[in-house]
Design an enzyme around this catalytic site. Sequence first.
Site, PDB file in Angstrom:
ATOM      1  N   GLY A 194       2.811   7.125 -13.722  1.00 25.06           N
ATOM      2  CA  GLY A 194       3.851   6.281 -13.143  1.00 25.06           C
ATOM      3  C   GLY A 194       4.076   5.068 -14.034  1.00 25.06           C
ATOM      4  O   GLY A 194       3.182   4.240 -14.198  1.00 25.06           O
ATOM      5  N   ALA A 195       5.251   4.979 -14.638  1.00 30.82           N
ATOM      6  CA  ALA A 195       5.543   3.888 -15.574  1.00 30.82           C
ATOM      7  C   ALA A 195       6.475   2.854 -14.957  1.00 30.82           C
ATOM      8  O   ALA A 195       7.243   2.206 -15.650  1.00 30.82           O
ATOM      9  CB  ALA A 195       6.144   4.444 -16.870  1.00 30.82           C
ATOM     10  N   GLY A 196       6.416   2.738 -13.621  1.00 31.88           N
ATOM     11  CA  GLY A 196       7.194   1.711 -12.943  1.00 31.88           C
ATOM     12  C   GLY A 196       6.562   0.344 -13.144  1.00 31.88           C
ATOM     13  O   GLY A 196       5.768   0.136 -14.063  1.00 31.88           O
TER      14      GLY A 196
ATOM     15  N   ARG B 152       4.254   1.077   5.679  1.00 34.90           N
ATOM     16  CA  ARG B 152       3.548   2.011   4.801  1.00 34.90           C
ATOM     17  C   ARG B 152       3.498   3.401   5.437  1.00 34.90           C
ATOM     18  O   ARG B 152       3.461   4.416   4.756  1.00 34.90           O
ATOM     19  CB  ARG B 152       2.138   1.487   4.515  1.00 34.90           C
ATOM     20  CG  ARG B 152       2.115   0.328   3.550  1.00 34.90           C
ATOM     21  CD  ARG B 152       0.689  -0.065   3.194  1.00 34.90           C
ATOM     22  NE  ARG B 152       0.682  -1.061   2.133  1.00 34.90           N
ATOM     23  CZ  ARG B 152       0.799  -2.364   2.313  1.00 34.90           C
ATOM     24  NH1 ARG B 152       0.937  -2.827   3.540  1.00 34.90           N
ATOM     25  NH2 ARG B 152       0.790  -3.202   1.310  1.00 34.90           N
TER      26      ARG B 152
ATOM     27  N   VAL C 152      -3.315   4.286  -6.170  1.00 35.43           N
ATOM     28  CA  VAL C 152      -2.610   3.044  -5.858  1.00 35.43           C
ATOM     29  C   VAL C 152      -1.393   3.312  -4.960  1.00 35.43           C
ATOM     30  O   VAL C 152      -0.928   2.451  -4.236  1.00 35.43           O
ATOM     31  CB  VAL C 152      -2.160   2.334  -7.155  1.00 35.43           C
ATOM     32  CG1 VAL C 152      -1.480   1.005  -6.854  1.00 35.43           C
ATOM     33  CG2 VAL C 152      -3.347   2.119  -8.089  1.00 35.43           C
TER      34      VAL C 152
ATOM     35  N   HIS D  70      -5.321  -0.367   4.242  1.00 34.75           N
ATOM     36  CA  HIS D  70      -4.404  -1.245   3.509  1.00 34.75           C
ATOM     37  C   HIS D  70      -3.080  -1.289   4.255  1.00 34.75           C
ATOM     38  O   HIS D  70      -2.163  -0.537   3.990  1.00 34.75           O
ATOM     39  CB  HIS D  70      -4.202  -0.697   2.098  1.00 34.75           C
ATOM     40  CG  HIS D  70      -3.352  -1.569   1.222  1.00 34.75           C
ATOM     41  ND1 HIS D  70      -3.594  -2.902   1.055  1.00 34.75           N
ATOM     42  CD2 HIS D  70      -2.267  -1.282   0.473  1.00 34.75           C
ATOM     43  CE1 HIS D  70      -2.698  -3.409   0.223  1.00 34.75           C
ATOM     44  NE2 HIS D  70      -1.867  -2.450  -0.138  1.00 34.75           N
TER      45      HIS D  70
END
Length: 308
Positions: free
Chosen positions: A9-11, A88, A118, A175
Site C-alpha cells: 500500500g503506497a498511500g 471502523r 495496519v 482500536h
Amino acid sequence: MRSKITVVGAGFVGSTLVQRLAERDYADVVMFDIVPNMPQGKALDMLEAGPVLGFDSQVTGTNSYEDTVGSDIVVITSGFPRKPGMSRDDLVKKNQEIVSQVTEQVVTYSPDSIIIVVTNPLDAMAQLAHKVSGFPRERVIGMAGVLDTARFRTFIAQEVGASVKDVQAYVLGGHGDTMVPLSRLCTVAGIPIAQLISAERIEQIVQRTRDGGAEIVKLLGTGSAYFAPSASVLQMIDSIILDKKMIMPCAAYLQGEYGIEGLYVGVPVKLGAKGIEEVVEIELTPKEKELLQKSADAVKELVAVMGI
C-alpha cells in the site's frame, strides 16, 4: 546483509512509513501497490533523497509481489480509508477481501516473515491475516495501541505542560470507540496523573483519545491520519529489527490472557526479533476488566461479520 521490509500500500500511511524506514538506514524497503507506476515514482523520489539525508537504504517501488520475496517484515496498509461519518465497523467487509488477498501473497513470497497489520478495522483485519496466513501468533501483529497510546500521551503532555517523553501510559482493547485508556497507571515523570489533573478533565482526555482518529478524519475532510500511524509502525519495526524487546500495546492473538480466548485485542506485548516474545499481563481492576471485555466483544462482532 540488510534486512528487507515490504510495505503493501503506497498511500499516505504506506509511503510515509517507507520514507521513515529508509531514513532509519537499517533495511532495504519494497513499496508495493496495484496502481501502475505510482509506487515506482514515489520510491525513486525517496531514493534520490538518500545523498541529502545520508542513507543507503534501497527503496524499490513495484506492482509485482515477486519483488517482495524473502521479506523479513511485511506491513499491510492497503485498504479503503475511513471517510467522515464512517465507523471502523463499516470498513470490515470492504477491506476483508483486500487483506485476504495480500496475506495469501505474503505467505507465497515471504513465508518466514512477520506481518504487521495496519488496515482498519485493525483488530478484525489482524484476526483475518492470522487465519489466512496460518502463521503462529508471534508473527502476526496489529498496530493499534501504540498509536492510541501516543495520542493519549500527547493530550496529557499538553494538559500538564510537560515533555511527551516524561508521559507513560497504556491504551488497551480494540482500536476503536471501545478502547481502554488506563488512566490509573498513567504517570508524568513517575507522578500519577490523578495528582496532576482533575478526574473530570482526565475523563475528557480519555474520550478525546477514543475519538482521536475520527477527530483527524473530520478535520481533514478527506482521508485519515498517517503521520502518527506511520510513526507507530516504525517504533514496532525498530523493536523487531533491532531486537530491542520494547514493551508496547499491540493487537495480539490472546490464548487465555486477560480471560480472552482466540481473539485479537490490544494488550502490552514484548516485541523482539521473533515478533511477539511475550504477552504482558497487567493486573486490572474489575472496572477495567469489564471495559476490556466489552472491547473484546466489539471485536468479536466484527470477526463474526467476516465469517471467520
